[in-house]
Scaffold this active site. Structure first.
Site, PDB file in Angstrom:
ATOM      1  N   LYS A   1       3.446  -6.653   9.752  1.00 60.37           N
ATOM      2  CA  LYS A   1       2.643  -6.857   8.563  1.00 60.37           C
ATOM      3  C   LYS A   1       3.212  -5.998   7.426  1.00 60.37           C
ATOM      4  O   LYS A   1       3.915  -5.039   7.725  1.00 60.37           O
ATOM      5  CB  LYS A   1       1.194  -6.529   8.859  1.00 60.37           C
ATOM      6  CG  LYS A   1       0.880  -5.027   8.917  1.00 60.37           C
ATOM      7  CD  LYS A   1      -0.573  -4.767   8.772  1.00 60.37           C
ATOM      8  CE  LYS A   1      -0.779  -3.393   8.196  1.00 60.37           C
ATOM      9  NZ  LYS A   1      -2.072  -2.942   7.898  1.00 60.37           N
TER      10      LYS A   1
ATOM     11  N   LYS B   1     -11.346   4.544   3.064  1.00 57.56           N
ATOM     12  CA  LYS B   1     -10.645   5.799   3.364  1.00 57.56           C
ATOM     13  C   LYS B   1     -11.497   6.975   2.912  1.00 57.56           C
ATOM     14  O   LYS B   1     -12.340   6.839   2.035  1.00 57.56           O
ATOM     15  CB  LYS B   1      -9.320   5.836   2.610  1.00 57.56           C
ATOM     16  CG  LYS B   1      -8.452   4.631   2.926  1.00 57.56           C
ATOM     17  CD  LYS B   1      -7.067   5.045   3.283  1.00 57.56           C
ATOM     18  CE  LYS B   1      -6.223   3.847   3.639  1.00 57.56           C
ATOM     19  NZ  LYS B   1      -5.731   3.889   4.994  1.00 57.56           N
TER      20      LYS B   1
ATOM     21  N   HIS C   1      -6.975  -7.209   9.821  1.00 57.71           N
ATOM     22  CA  HIS C   1      -7.724  -6.610  10.929  1.00 57.71           C
ATOM     23  C   HIS C   1      -9.194  -7.042  10.968  1.00 57.71           C
ATOM     24  O   HIS C   1      -9.691  -7.504  11.993  1.00 57.71           O
ATOM     25  CB  HIS C   1      -7.693  -5.086  10.849  1.00 57.71           C
ATOM     26  CG  HIS C   1      -6.316  -4.511  10.765  1.00 57.71           C
ATOM     27  ND1 HIS C   1      -5.234  -5.097  11.373  1.00 57.71           N
ATOM     28  CD2 HIS C   1      -5.845  -3.413  10.147  1.00 57.71           C
ATOM     29  CE1 HIS C   1      -4.166  -4.352  11.130  1.00 57.71           C
ATOM     30  NE2 HIS C   1      -4.509  -3.342  10.391  1.00 57.71           N
TER      31      HIS C   1
ATOM     32  N   ASP D   1      24.399  -3.817   8.124  1.00 63.86           N
ATOM     33  CA  ASP D   1      23.615  -4.087   6.916  1.00 63.86           C
ATOM     34  C   ASP D   1      23.271  -5.567   6.960  1.00 63.86           C
ATOM     35  O   ASP D   1      24.167  -6.415   7.011  1.00 63.86           O
ATOM     36  CB  ASP D   1      24.432  -3.748   5.659  1.00 63.86           C
ATOM     37  CG  ASP D   1      23.603  -3.943   4.398  1.00 63.86           C
ATOM     38  OD1 ASP D   1      22.606  -4.708   4.437  1.00 63.86           O
ATOM     39  OD2 ASP D   1      23.941  -3.335   3.369  1.00 63.86           O
TER      40      ASP D   1
ATOM     41  N   LYS E   1      -5.430  -3.932  20.831  1.00 64.34           N
ATOM     42  CA  LYS E   1      -6.302  -2.859  21.334  1.00 64.34           C
ATOM     43  C   LYS E   1      -7.116  -3.349  22.525  1.00 64.34           C
ATOM     44  O   LYS E   1      -7.586  -4.486  22.539  1.00 64.34           O
ATOM     45  CB  LYS E   1      -7.247  -2.383  20.230  1.00 64.34           C
ATOM     46  CG  LYS E   1      -6.554  -1.555  19.168  1.00 64.34           C
ATOM     47  CD  LYS E   1      -7.541  -1.118  18.115  1.00 64.34           C
ATOM     48  CE  LYS E   1      -6.856  -0.427  16.959  1.00 64.34           C
ATOM     49  NZ  LYS E   1      -6.470   0.944  17.232  1.00 64.34           N
TER      50      LYS E   1
ATOM     51  N   GLU F   1     -12.142   5.363   7.841  1.00 63.07           N
ATOM     52  CA  GLU F   1     -11.148   6.406   8.107  1.00 63.07           C
ATOM     53  C   GLU F   1     -11.578   7.676   7.407  1.00 63.07           C
ATOM     54  O   GLU F   1     -12.159   7.612   6.322  1.00 63.07           O
ATOM     55  CB  GLU F   1      -9.777   5.967   7.595  1.00 63.07           C
ATOM     56  CG  GLU F   1      -9.188   4.844   8.413  1.00 63.07           C
ATOM     57  CD  GLU F   1      -7.926   4.278   7.764  1.00 63.07           C
ATOM     58  OE1 GLU F   1      -7.009   5.066   7.504  1.00 63.07           O
ATOM     59  OE2 GLU F   1      -7.906   3.069   7.517  1.00 63.07           O
TER      60      GLU F   1
ATOM     61  N   HIS G   1      -1.601  -5.172  14.974  1.00 67.51           N
ATOM     62  CA  HIS G   1      -1.757  -4.307  16.150  1.00 67.51           C
ATOM     63  C   HIS G   1      -3.215  -4.170  16.588  1.00 67.51           C
ATOM     64  O   HIS G   1      -3.491  -3.824  17.722  1.00 67.51           O
ATOM     65  CB  HIS G   1      -1.094  -2.940  15.927  1.00 67.51           C
ATOM     66  CG  HIS G   1      -1.841  -2.061  14.996  1.00 67.51           C
ATOM     67  ND1 HIS G   1      -1.623  -2.086  13.648  1.00 67.51           N
ATOM     68  CD2 HIS G   1      -2.813  -1.147  15.202  1.00 67.51           C
ATOM     69  CE1 HIS G   1      -2.439  -1.226  13.072  1.00 67.51           C
ATOM     70  NE2 HIS G   1      -3.170  -0.637  13.992  1.00 67.51           N
TER      71      HIS G   1
ATOM     72  N   ASP H   1      -4.815  -4.730   2.910  1.00 67.29           N
ATOM     73  CA  ASP H   1      -4.305  -3.900   4.002  1.00 67.29           C
ATOM     74  C   ASP H   1      -5.194  -3.965   5.250  1.00 67.29           C
ATOM     75  O   ASP H   1      -4.692  -3.836   6.368  1.00 67.29           O
ATOM     76  CB  ASP H   1      -4.220  -2.437   3.510  1.00 67.29           C
ATOM     77  CG  ASP H   1      -3.470  -1.545   4.477  1.00 67.29           C
ATOM     78  OD1 ASP H   1      -2.352  -1.925   4.869  1.00 67.29           O
ATOM     79  OD2 ASP H   1      -3.991  -0.478   4.850  1.00 67.29           O
TER      80      ASP H   1
HETATM   81  P1  NAP Z   1      11.047   2.413   7.082  1.00 71.15           P
HETATM   82  O1  NAP Z   1      10.731   3.721   7.704  1.00 71.15           O
HETATM   83  O2  NAP Z   1      11.392   2.361   5.631  1.00 71.15           O
HETATM   84  O3  NAP Z   1      12.224   1.762   7.925  1.00 71.15           O
HETATM   85  C1  NAP Z   1      12.954   0.657   7.471  1.00 71.15           C
HETATM   86  C2  NAP Z   1      14.116   0.432   8.392  1.00 71.15           C
HETATM   87  O4  NAP Z   1      14.892  -0.655   7.881  1.00 71.15           O
HETATM   88  C3  NAP Z   1      15.049   1.624   8.502  1.00 71.15           C
HETATM   89  O5  NAP Z   1      15.444   1.735   9.854  1.00 71.15           O
HETATM   90  C4  NAP Z   1      16.220   1.224   7.641  1.00 71.15           C
HETATM   91  O6  NAP Z   1      17.317   1.891   8.171  1.00 71.15           O
HETATM   92  C5  NAP Z   1      16.273  -0.276   7.882  1.00 71.15           C
HETATM   93  N1  NAP Z   1      16.913  -1.033   6.796  1.00 71.15           N
HETATM   94  C6  NAP Z   1      16.584  -1.062   5.488  1.00 71.15           C
HETATM   95  N2  NAP Z   1      17.409  -1.884   4.819  1.00 71.15           N
HETATM   96  C7  NAP Z   1      18.292  -2.377   5.728  1.00 71.15           C
HETATM   97  C8  NAP Z   1      19.394  -3.265   5.639  1.00 71.15           C
HETATM   98  N3  NAP Z   1      19.780  -3.819   4.495  1.00 71.15           N
HETATM   99  N4  NAP Z   1      20.071  -3.561   6.760  1.00 71.15           N
HETATM  100  C9  NAP Z   1      19.692  -2.996   7.956  1.00 71.15           C
HETATM  101  N5  NAP Z   1      18.654  -2.155   8.093  1.00 71.15           N
HETATM  102  C10 NAP Z   1      17.963  -1.842   6.992  1.00 71.15           C
HETATM  103  O7  NAP Z   1       9.854   1.365   7.282  1.00 71.15           O
HETATM  104  P2  NAP Z   1       8.759   1.351   8.450  1.00 71.15           P
HETATM  105  O8  NAP Z   1       7.624   2.191   8.009  1.00 71.15           O
HETATM  106  O9  NAP Z   1       9.400   1.634   9.748  1.00 71.15           O
HETATM  107  O10 NAP Z   1       8.246  -0.159   8.376  1.00 71.15           O
HETATM  108  C11 NAP Z   1       8.958  -1.238   8.934  1.00 71.15           C
HETATM  109  C12 NAP Z   1       8.091  -2.495   8.831  1.00 71.15           C
HETATM  110  O11 NAP Z   1       6.894  -2.282   9.577  1.00 71.15           O
HETATM  111  C13 NAP Z   1       7.631  -2.837   7.416  1.00 71.15           C
HETATM  112  O12 NAP Z   1       7.525  -4.236   7.298  1.00 71.15           O
HETATM  113  C14 NAP Z   1       6.230  -2.216   7.348  1.00 71.15           C
HETATM  114  O13 NAP Z   1       5.408  -2.888   6.406  1.00 71.15           O
HETATM  115  C15 NAP Z   1       5.752  -2.463   8.757  1.00 71.15           C
HETATM  116  N6  NAP Z   1       4.707  -1.556   9.211  1.00 71.15           N
HETATM  117  C16 NAP Z   1       4.949  -0.219   9.314  1.00 71.15           C
HETATM  118  C17 NAP Z   1       3.958   0.621   9.788  1.00 71.15           C
HETATM  119  C18 NAP Z   1       4.203   2.091   9.955  1.00 71.15           C
HETATM  120  O14 NAP Z   1       3.316   2.773  10.471  1.00 71.15           O
HETATM  121  N7  NAP Z   1       5.342   2.603   9.580  1.00 71.15           N
HETATM  122  C19 NAP Z   1       2.701   0.091  10.149  1.00 71.15           C
HETATM  123  C20 NAP Z   1       2.487  -1.284  10.029  1.00 71.15           C
HETATM  124  C21 NAP Z   1       3.493  -2.090   9.571  1.00 71.15           C
HETATM  125  P3  NAP Z   1      18.626   2.279   7.325  1.00 71.15           P
HETATM  126  O15 NAP Z   1      18.166   2.934   6.074  1.00 71.15           O
HETATM  127  O16 NAP Z   1      19.369   3.157   8.273  1.00 71.15           O
HETATM  128  O17 NAP Z   1      19.317   0.995   7.078  1.00 71.15           O
END
Ligand code: NAP
EC number: 1.1.1.49
Length: 485
Positions: free
Chosen positions: A148, A331, A240, A94, A182, A216, A178, A235
Site C-alpha cells: 500500500k 493519532k 484497514h 536499478d 492479523k 493510536e 497487513h 491511510d
Molecule cells: P524505503 O525505505 O524508501 O525503501 C525503498 C527501497 O526501494 C529501498 O530499498 C531502495 O533501495 C529501493 N529503490 C528505490 N528506487 C529504486 C530503483 N530505481 N531501483 C531499485 N531499487 C530502488 O521505503 P519503505 O518504507 O521500505 O516502503 C516500501 C513500500 O512499502 C512503499 O510502497 C511503502 O508505501 C510501503 N509501505 C511501507 C511501510 C513501512 O512501514 N515502511 C508500511 C506500509 C507500506 P536503494 O536506494 O538501495 O535503491
C-alpha cells in the site's frame, strides 16, 4: 500441545527494495521467524534487489543488523541466524535500467515458485512489472506482491491496476493490507461463521449499531511530511477500516476461498451509501507542553490534512438498513487500541421495575490490539443483599489466556501473508475491483473537503478526538466506547 506447522513449497523470493525500511523491519525478520518455525524450506532463497552497492555479504550484514533490531534476542541463536543468512542473496539493480535483469534471471531457479515482492514506492510498480515480462522472469505461476498505498484516488488506483493487468493475471497479484493478516481479523470470520450463536442476531433487527475504532497514541512523528500527503482517510479508512467493516457486515461466503470471500466484501462496499458532510468529522492534534502539534510535525503550516476521522456509515441492504456503522481512527489519542464493537439493541422491556438501572443492550467487542481477544458485555445481578440490583460485567477472554499452556506458533501479519503468497492463497489480499470500489466511495468525501476548503478541527492530544466526533453519536442517542488509558 505443539502447533503443527506445514512447510510451504520451495520458493525463490525476490524483494525489490530489499534494503529499504519495510524489508528490513518487517519482511526479512518475518521470514526469519518462518524459517525458525520450520515453515520456510531450507532450500528456499531470498534475493534482495536495490540500487545500493552491496554484494551478497554486505547485504547479509545489513539483514543481520535488521534481525538484531527487530527480532527477539532469544530467537537469535548463531546457528539459526547463519542458516537464514545463507539463504539470502543480493543483486544490485536499478529498476529503470536494463542492467541486472538478465543476471536476476540467472539467479532464479526454474523448478520452484517465484514470488516478487514490490517493496518500493508505488510509482515503480508498473516499471518492475514490465521488466519482469520483458526479461521473461515471471512464468504463469509467478506471484507479485504489491504494497500500500494502492493509488490515492480512483483514477490512480485504476491506472495502477491497468499497469499490472498488462503484465499479470489478477490471480497472480497480491495486494497487501497487513490488517487482513492479523490473527483476530481471521478470528472475526471464525467467530461469525464457526458459531451458530451469532448469525441469527447479526442484523439490523437485533444490532443497534457497530463501532470500529483504530486509535493510536503516537503522533506522526518523524514521518509527518510523508503522512501529510495522505491523511487518515486515505491511510486508514480506505483500506484497514473498510476491510474490518466488510468482514463484519458481509454475508456468509459459500466457502472460505479467495473469490467467494472477496465477492461478499465487494457487495458491501458497493452497498455503502454516500456520506453527507455532517456525518464526517476530521481533526488534527494540538501541541502539548513537550510535544508538537500535527501542524508542527507535518512541517506544513498550511496543512489541511486530517490525522483523525470519525464517520457514520450506512449500508443500504436488507441485513443492515437502519443500523449505522461508526468508524473512528486517529493519532495521538489516549491509547493504542483497535476494536470492533457490535452493540445489540436494549432489551425490549424490563421486568425489574425499581432497580434504577437502565438495561443496556449486550455488546460483543472484538479486540485486535492490544491483548487480542473478545469481550461480551452482559448484565448480571449485583451480588449480595439489597434486592434485585443489576450491573454490567464483561465476559472477557484474551486469546493468550484462553490458550495458555499451548505452544502456539502465532505468525505476525506479514509472516502469514507472505506464506499465503507462496501457498497461492489470495483470501486475505484485496482484489483490484475491491480497491477501486473503495476509492469510488471515498473519493466524493475527500472531494467535498477540497471543494469547500474545509479545515480539520484541532483536538487535544491524549484524549478521544474532537468534541464534534462525540456529537456525531450523541445526536443519534449513542456514545463511543471509551478509549481507556
Ligand atoms: P524505503 O525505505 O524508501 O525503501 C525503498 C527501497 O526501494 C529501498 O530499498 C531502495 O533501495 C529501493 N529503490 C528505490 N528506487 C529504486 C530503483 N530505481 N531501483 C531499485 N531499487 C530502488 O521505503 P519503505 O518504507 O521500505 O516502503 C516500501 C513500500 O512499502 C512503499 O510502497 C511503502 O508505501 C510501503 N509501505 C511501507 C511501510 C513501512 O512501514 N515502511 C508500511 C506500509 C507500506 P536503494 O536506494 O538501495 O535503491
Amino acid at each position: 500441545m505443539v502447533a503443527k506447522v506445514i512447510p510451504v513449497e520451495d520458493f525463490d523470493l525476490v524483494i525489490f527494495g530489499g534494503t529499504g525500511d519495510l524489508a528490513t523491519r518487517k519482511i526479512l525478520p518475518g521470514l526469519y521467524r518462518r524459517m525458525l518455525s520450520g515453515q520456510m524450506p531450507k532450500t528456499s532463497r531470498i534475493i534482495g534487489a536495490a540500487r545500493s552497492e552491496y554484494d551478497a555479504d554486505a547485504f547479509r550484514e545489513h539483514v543481520h543488523q535488521g534481525l538484531k533490531d527487530h527480532v527477539d534476542q532469544s530467537l537469535l541463536k548463531k546457528r539459526d541466524v547463519d542458516a537464514f543468512l545463507g539463504q539470502l542473496d543480493y543483486l544490485q539493480l536499478d529498476i529503470f535500467t536494463d542492467d541486472g535483469w538478465k543476471a536476476l534471471g540467472e539467479m532464479l531457479r526454474g523448478d520452484v515458485i517465484r514470488a516478487f515482492y514490490f517493496s518500493v514506492a508505488p510509482s515503480l510498480f508498473g516499471e518492475i512489472a514490465r521488466r519482469l515480462v520483458q526479461f521473461k522472469l515471471a512464468d504463469q505461476d509467478a506471484r507479485i506482491v504489491v504494497e500500500k498505498p494502492f493509488g490515492r484516488n480512483l483514477e490512480t488506483a485504476k491506472a495502477l491496476n491497468a499497469e499490472l493487468a498488462e503484465c499479470f493475471d489478477e490471480k497472480q497479484v497480491y495486494r497487501i493490507d497487513h490488517y487482513l493478516g492479523k490473527e483476530t481479523v481471521q478470528n472475526l470470520m471464525a467467530i461469525r461463521f464457526g458459531n451458530a450463536l451469532f448469525e441469527p442476531l447479526w442484523n439490523a433487527q437485533h444490532v443497534d449499531h457497530v463501532q470500529i475504532t483504530a486509535s493510536e497514541s503516537l503522533g506522526v512523528g518523524g514521518r509527518g511530511a510523508y503522512y501529510d500527503k495522505s491523511g487518515a482517510m486515505r491511510d486508514m479508512v480506505q483500506n484497514h477500516l473498510m476491510q474490518l467493516l466488510c468482514l463484519t457486515a458481509m454475508e456468509p461466503p459459500s466457502k472460505f476461498e479467495a473469490n467467494a470471500v472477496r465477492d461478499e466484501k465487494l457487495k458491501i462496499i458497493k452497498a455503502l451509501s454516500p456520506v453527507a458532510p455532517n456525518e464526517v468529522v476530521r481533526g488534527q492534534y494540538s501541541a502539548t507542553e513537550d510535544k508538537g502539534s500535527y501542524i508542527q510535525d507535518s512541517e506544513n503550516p498550511e496543512s489541511d490534512t486530517e490525522c483523525f476521522v470519525a464517520m457514520k456509515v450506512e449500508i443500504a441492504n436488507w441485513r443492515w438498513a437502519g443500523t449505522p456503522f461508526y468508524l473512528r481512527t486517529g493519532k495521538r489519542l489516549r491509547n493504542r487500541l483497535t476494536e470492533i464493537a457490535v452493540v445489540f439493541k436494549d432489551p425490549p422491556h424490563s421486568i425489574f421495575d425499581d432497580t434504577g438501572t437502565h438495561l443496556r443492550g449486550n455488546a460483543l467487542i472484538i479486540r485486535l490490539q492490544p491483548d487480542e481477544g473478545i469481550t461480551m458485555r452482559m448484565t448480571i445481578k449485583d451480588p449480595g443483599p439489597g434486592g434485585m440490583r443489576l450491573r454490567e460485567v464483561p465476559l472477557d477472554m484474551t486469546f493468550a489466556e484462553a490458550l495458555e499452556g499451548e505452544d502456539i506458533d502465532l505468525p505476525d501479519a506479514y509472516e502469514r501473508l507472505i506464506m499465503d503468497v507462496i501457498r497461492g492463497n489470495q483470501t486475505l489480499f484485496m482484489r483490484g475491483d475491491e480497491v477501486e470500489a473503495a476509492w469510488n466511495w471515498i473519493d466524493p468525501i475527500i472531494n467535498q473537503w477540497v471543494e469547500k476548503g474545509s479545515k480539520p478541527i484541532q483536538y487535544d492530544s491524549g484524549g478521544s478526538g474532537p468534541d464534534d466526533a462525540l456529537m456525531l453519536m450523541h445526536r443519534d442517542g449513542r456514545r463511543w466506547r471509551e478509549i481507556k488509558q
